[in-house]
Design an enzyme around this catalytic site. Structure first.
Site, PDB file in Angstrom:
ATOM      1  N   CYS A 122      60.086 146.986  38.652  1.00  9.28           N
ATOM      2  CA  CYS A 122      59.245 145.592  38.359  1.00  9.28           C
ATOM      3  C   CYS A 122      59.417 144.884  37.161  1.00  9.28           C
ATOM      4  O   CYS A 122      59.667 145.490  36.115  1.00  9.28           O
ATOM      5  CB  CYS A 122      57.905 145.797  38.699  1.00  9.28           C
TER       6      CYS A 122
ATOM      7  N   CYS B 172      47.038 146.908  33.428  1.00 16.50           N
ATOM      8  CA  CYS B 172      45.724 146.669  32.497  1.00 16.50           C
ATOM      9  C   CYS B 172      44.429 145.853  33.297  1.00 16.50           C
ATOM     10  O   CYS B 172      44.821 145.550  34.586  1.00 16.50           O
ATOM     11  CB  CYS B 172      45.943 145.644  31.314  1.00 16.50           C
TER      12      CYS B 172
ATOM     13  N   SER C  11      44.727 157.545  45.541  1.00 19.51           N
ATOM     14  CA  SER C  11      45.010 156.077  45.923  1.00 19.51           C
ATOM     15  C   SER C  11      45.536 155.866  47.245  1.00 19.51           C
ATOM     16  O   SER C  11      45.451 155.214  47.944  1.00 19.51           O
ATOM     17  CB  SER C  11      46.053 155.178  44.960  1.00 19.51           C
TER      18      SER C  11
ATOM     19  N   CYS D 269      51.324 140.520  43.561  1.00 19.47           N
ATOM     20  CA  CYS D 269      51.895 141.801  43.321  1.00 19.47           C
ATOM     21  C   CYS D 269      51.545 142.508  44.618  1.00 19.47           C
ATOM     22  O   CYS D 269      50.227 142.845  44.749  1.00 19.47           O
ATOM     23  CB  CYS D 269      51.509 142.380  42.070  1.00 19.47           C
TER      24      CYS D 269
ATOM     25  N   ASP E   8      50.591 159.553  52.065  1.00 22.68           N
ATOM     26  CA  ASP E   8      51.074 159.468  50.604  1.00 22.68           C
ATOM     27  C   ASP E   8      50.829 157.627  50.693  1.00 22.68           C
ATOM     28  O   ASP E   8      51.121 157.056  51.650  1.00 22.68           O
ATOM     29  CB  ASP E   8      52.322 160.097  50.236  1.00 22.68           C
ATOM     30  N   ASP E   9      50.776 157.191  49.452  1.00 19.51           N
ATOM     31  CA  ASP E   9      50.735 155.705  49.119  1.00 19.51           C
ATOM     32  C   ASP E   9      52.070 155.107  48.896  1.00 19.51           C
ATOM     33  O   ASP E   9      52.344 154.130  49.327  1.00 19.51           O
ATOM     34  CB  ASP E   9      49.857 155.201  48.177  1.00 19.51           C
TER      35      ASP E   9
END
Length: 470
Positions: free
Chosen positions: A404, A12, A319, A282, A367-368
């Protein structure tokens, strides 16, 4: 990582604005809040909400919540009722806990002994189940109307700390009481009367930063003066400041309680971590959401640690793009921009327009992350079918082995390719089953300042987690 069935769900986002100087303000607070939300929409678009206040005593709160895409969620007619606000907070939601319904949409507004408060929250409480079923909220007879952790936080703040005077709300004491009940993970905005409190949990697991609204003529000048300030903003990411004409002011520190008012920014307290524990920012804030330069440096490091003879560099958008650009810059290879216009329609359509660019070439594809492993495989197949001579995969984060517990929507342990016992060598597995030529993964280098439990559960992060659960 654009495909919902394959990717990690984003977090969020929270945003707040307080007009400086005399009220009523000439600053369009509602418009600033809306632009801030749009700039944070990559963190979630399931629903969004804005709450503004005139800052009077008692204040008048005005709320607007929607479950639409952010670009269409706040048309001019919807902002009309919000335009008289002198301060406000807002939230864009990706559902971590709770059903994605309007009743779970933030900010939450509740009545307290001293008046209304509005709360916006990014994160997830690791002990929410205990607090909800056995803890202080239900013990005090407070009923919860939603399934969201954020309402739980709001109700905890509404409870009066034991030492608080009945006629004088002590918000520092209330927030410290919250931090005692649940030390992680959250970044909070709490609006009460004419101020906004900005709060980060003691581990600093979620980001939060403050910006200074200044005239456009002062935006790029070195150091705006206090008298130039038109208002203050606080956001999950500093990337939202550029779109509203704000300058980065500073970060909210882990455990810090900051008061933002029309008179300025004041640090009220810093709550230490339990038993002097390490910070736990994080790591996926770096990988997915923020700090463009950090992700670009990861790509540069990939080029240093995992070079290969190739002709072009490309990316799995979007990303991973900063890492791909970093790899291209470091290696000196040309970068080929993927077509992302049809990215929501599937892998084939996303890469279909690039077949001519790859024919006969040796391709480095960045790629991430690798989550389930089912997104990269069809892309490799497409590149081979398009005539790519070689395909070399480079991944800008380590394997994800565990879910997580702090708000990133990672798939279950059994779904993660890096956690399957039969796949001890992820690269070897993908090489065998997809005909990729090489696959190399960037290891972490900052485990002692970040939370990387999802990747390395046997390091200090796990020790921190066990300590906080005891």
């Amino acid at each position: 990582m654009e495909f919902e069935e394959s990717s990690i769900g984003e977090e969020c986002g929270v945003f707040g604005c307080v007009a400086a100087g005399e009220w009523p303000t000439q600053l369009d607070v509602a418009q600033v809040l809306t632009l801030g939300l749009v700039a944070l929409q990559h963190r979630g678009q399931e629903c969004a909400g804005i709450v503004t206040s005139d800052g009077a005593s008692p204040p008048t709160y005005t709320t607007h919540k929607v479950t639409l895409k952010l670009l269409t969620a706040f048309p001019p007619e919807a902002l009309t009722k919000l335009r008289y606000g002198n301060l406000g907070i807002c939230h864009t939601r990706y559902s971590i806990t709770g059903i994605s319904e309007l009743q779970n949409c933030q900010p939450f507004v509740v009545d307290t002994l001293h008046g209304k408060i509005a709360v916006a929250h990014n994160g997830e409480l690791f002990n929410a189940h205990t607090l909800r079923k056995k803890g202080n909220v239900t013990y005090h007879g407070v009923g919860l109307s939603t399934s969201s952790d954020s309402e739980l936080i709001t109700q905890l703040l509404a409870l009066t700390p034991p030492m608080e005077e009945l006629d004088s709300p002590d918000w520092v004491a209330r927030i410290k009481n919250l931090m005692t009940e649940t030390p992680t993970s959250y970044s909070l905005l709490v609006m009460f009367k004419d101020v906004v409190y900005a709060v980060r949990d003691p581990y600093g697991n979620r980001p939060l930063c403050i910006g200074q609204l200044v005239p456009i003529s002062k935006l790029h000048s070195p150091g705006a003066q206090e008298e130039d300030t038109e208002g203050w903003v606080v956001s999950s990411e500093s990337c939202s400041f550029q779109s509203i004409g704000a300058k980065y002011y500073r970060e909210v520190l882990p455990g810090e309680i900051v008061q933002i008012s029309r008179h300025g920014v004041t640090s009220l307290s810093v709550v230490p971590r339990p038993e002097g524990g390490l910070p736990a920012f994080c790591i996926f804030e770096y990988v997915y959401f923020m700090v463009y330069t950090v992700r670009q440096r990861c790509g540069r490091q990939l080029a240093v640690e995992s070079p290969t003879d190739a002709d072009v560099v490309s990316t799995v958008p979007e990303s991973a793009t900063p890492a791909a650009l970093g790899y291209a810059q470091q290696s000196g290879l040309p970068y080929v921009e993927p077509n992302t216009r049809l990215r929501q329609l599937g892998v084939t359509k996303k890469f279909g327009a690039l077949t001519d660019n790859f024919a006969g070439k040796r391709v480095v594809l960045i790629d991430d992350s690798i989550v389930r492993g089912n997104t990269i495989s069809p892309i490799i197949k497409l590149l081979k079918e398009a005539g790519a001579k070689e395909v070399h995969i480079r991944v800008a984060s380590p394997p994800i082995r565990f879910p997580c517990y702090m708000g990133i929507n990672i798939p279950t342990k059994e779904e993660l390719i890096a956690n399957k016992l039969e796949f001890e060598d992820i690269a070897g597995y993908i090489v065998v089953f997809t005909a990729v030529d090489t696959l190399l993964i960037l290891p972490w280098c900052c485990r002692y300042c970040c939370c990387d439990y999802c990747s390395i559960p046997d390091n200090a992060t796990l020790q921190r987690k066990q300590t906080t659960q005891q």
